[in-house]
Design a protein around this motif. Structure first.
Motif: not given
Length: 544
Positions: A89, A93-94, A96-97, A100, A111, A167, A169
């Motif tokens: 990952l 984007n950590r 942002e995940l 979600c 993704l 997304t 991500i």
């Protein structure tokens, strides 16, 4: 089932080389790690347990969906995240995940999978694929398909109108091109599983699509094409891979020499997906290959106007940006529109500063048209070349394109004492190859000796040998240069990369001599167009 929690589910086998990177990227983002091991004999399981993962071992049954579902059945989070061991990952984007996971109005999230050609985050990205990798944990949500397993079918069965969010991500997938080579041994296995699946579900367009993809991986376009056509006849055009059917159909037809049909395939796809730059780019490439430069120019411009593909599309990295601008620059160069070519090559570097080829083409155009003196000003106006490493990279490219005066101009501005020695050596090379002969320089390369030292002749100091040949040729000692080449006995090599490197070295010298022989074509000469084309067609160096 705790709200807003994420369970990472993976299937692995002998992945000790990748596990740390993958799990480090996700350990503080997910709430649970579930590993399904299908028979590792290395330290994969021990590494997983060190991250407090829940590990189960199952026998491999040639069924990816079955292995995936074994992990899903143990998950306790409200969301399932799917990763493979050779993925990670993106650090940015950590958070942002996790955001979600708070949005329960959605059934799943696509993704962006960035397929890297190498094994580091800075290695080039080959393709970008939006894939459904995070979805609600529900007993009815289970994978299907012995191979190329999918979760979407079960999600749609439970909810015919699922809310799926695309997304930005990023998941980085490494070693993509290396895996394509390795997977050649697995393609027969994959095809066997897919054909078995097709026999069970003969009207499933996804099976036909995946069989076509397997054939395309080994460039078997003739076998791939019928499956693509069948898939197109069966598919609901709203499914996520329909745009790829048109793209791959066009590629197959082009590879088989059916150019007009390939263009028609692009146009059919464009009518359904007018914002998909890949179809315009492929169309441009086909038009250019058959000499329709005006139509190629227009199609490249359309791809560039769209830019990077919208997130719902699978795309090749650079289409709509640096690949399309480079293609457009080539078209303008081929039809003699030098200023436009230089503009689009410069745009290519703006999109991707690591590319050296567009800069080489700019140098070649200006050298070919007798405008080398414009290079320093152009570099100053269009590019920011300040770091000593960047200056030396550009200098090397200028030397490769025989632009010695321009190279000297850049070198005189390089006043960093750390680079004084290499700068002085480059200055000597430029002076020597541009005909500014000096006794000390001749002695420096050993040309005042009857023959070069045997170490040069045996290829142990290739750079010195190449310089000797070039300087002899450029300074009106063509006989000496050809004598050195005739007597050149490079070392015996057996490694495939060493063989390629040796071939490249030889071709680089001959290219330089051919370039010198052509010189700067006279625009008044009746042979100007032929000489210009010959000069433009010479191979570019690999860059530095």
């Amino acid at each position: 089932m705790a709200k807003n929690t994420i369970s990472l589910c993976m299937i692995v086998k002998n992945e000790e080389a990748h596990m740390h990177r993958c799990l480090d990227s996700i350990k503080n983002t997910v709430d649970e790690i579930i590993i399904v091991d299908t028979g590792s004999t290395d330290n994969t399981v021990q590494i997983a347990k060190s991250y407090r993962a829940k590990v189960i071992t199952i026998p491999w049954k040639s069924d990816f969906a079955s292995a995936r579902n074994a992990g899903l059945s143990l998950a306790s989070g409200s969301w399932i995240l799917i990763l493979d061991a050779d993925e990670e990952l993106d650090e940015k984007n950590r958070k942002e995940l996790k955001i979600c996971a708070e949005h329960h109005e959605f059934d799943g999230f696509f993704l962006q999978i960035y397929n890297h050609s190498g094994n580091t985050i800075n290695s080039p990205v080959s393709t970008i694929n939006p894939i459904l990798r995070m979805f609600r944990n529900h007993p009815h949500h289970r994978f299907r398909g012995k191979i190329h397993e999918q979760i979407a079918y079960s999600i749609v069965e439970r909810n015919p109108n699922p809310a799926l969010h695309i997304t930005n991500i990023v998941i980085h997938h490494y070693g993509y091109e290396e895996q394509l080579v390795i997977q050649k041994d697995k393609i027969r296995r994959n095809l066997d599983l897919l054909i078995q699946s097709l026999q069970e579900e003969p009207n499933d367009p996804f099976h036909h699509y995946n069989i076509a993809v397997e054939h395309m991986r080994v460039n078997n376009h003739e076998s791939a094409l019928p499956y693509l056509q069948t898939s197109l006849s069966l598919v609901n055009h709203e499914v996520s891979y329909t745009h790829l059917l048109y793209k791959y159909k066009a590629r197959c037809l082009f590879a088989l020499g059916h150019n007009l049909e390939a263009i028609q395939a692009c146009e059919s796809g464009i009518r359904l997906f007018p914002d998909y730059p890949d179809l315009f780019h492929i169309k441009a490439v086909i038009h250019s290959s058959i000499g329709d430069k005006t139509l190629a120019r227009d199609a490249f411009l359309q791809a560039i106007q769209i830019g990077t593909a919208p997130m719902q599309y699978h795309t090749d990295s650079g289409i709509g940006t640096f690949l399309s601008t480079y293609g457009l620059g080539q078209v303008h160069e081929e039809i003699g529109e030098d200023n436009n070519a230089i503009h689009w090559y410069a745009e290519t570097i703006r999109h991707n500063s690591q590319m050296s080829r567009p800069l080489q083409r700019i140098f070649r155009i200006l050298k070919c048209t007798g405008s080398e003196s414009m290079i320093p000003a152009l570099l100053s106006e269009r590019f920011s070349i300040k770091a000593p490493e960047a200056v030396l990279k550009v200098v090397n490219l200028l030397i490769e394109e025989s632009c010695y005066t321009a190279a000297l101009s850049l070198l005189t501005r390089l006043d960093d004492e750390t680079y004084r020695q290499v700068r002085d050596e480059k200055i000597k090379i430029c002076q020597l190859l541009s005909g500014q002969k000096h006794k000390n320089i001749w002695y420096w390369i050993g040309l005042d000796e009857p023959v070069l030292e045997r170490s040069y002749m045996e290829g142990n100091d290739y750079d010195q040998f190449e310089l000797a040949v070039k300087s002899a040729y450029y300074n009106d000692h063509q006989g000496k240069a050809l004598e050195l080449l005739r007597n050149w006995q490079p070392p015996i090599v057996t490694d495939s990369k060493a063989v390629q490197d040796e071939g490249y070295r030889r071709s680089r010298i001959w290219t330089a001599l051919a370039n010198a022989k052509i010189g700067v074509p006279d625009k008044q000469s009746p042979h100007y167009k032929i000489l210009r084309l010959a000069k433009q067609s010479l191979p570019l160096s690999r860059g530095y």
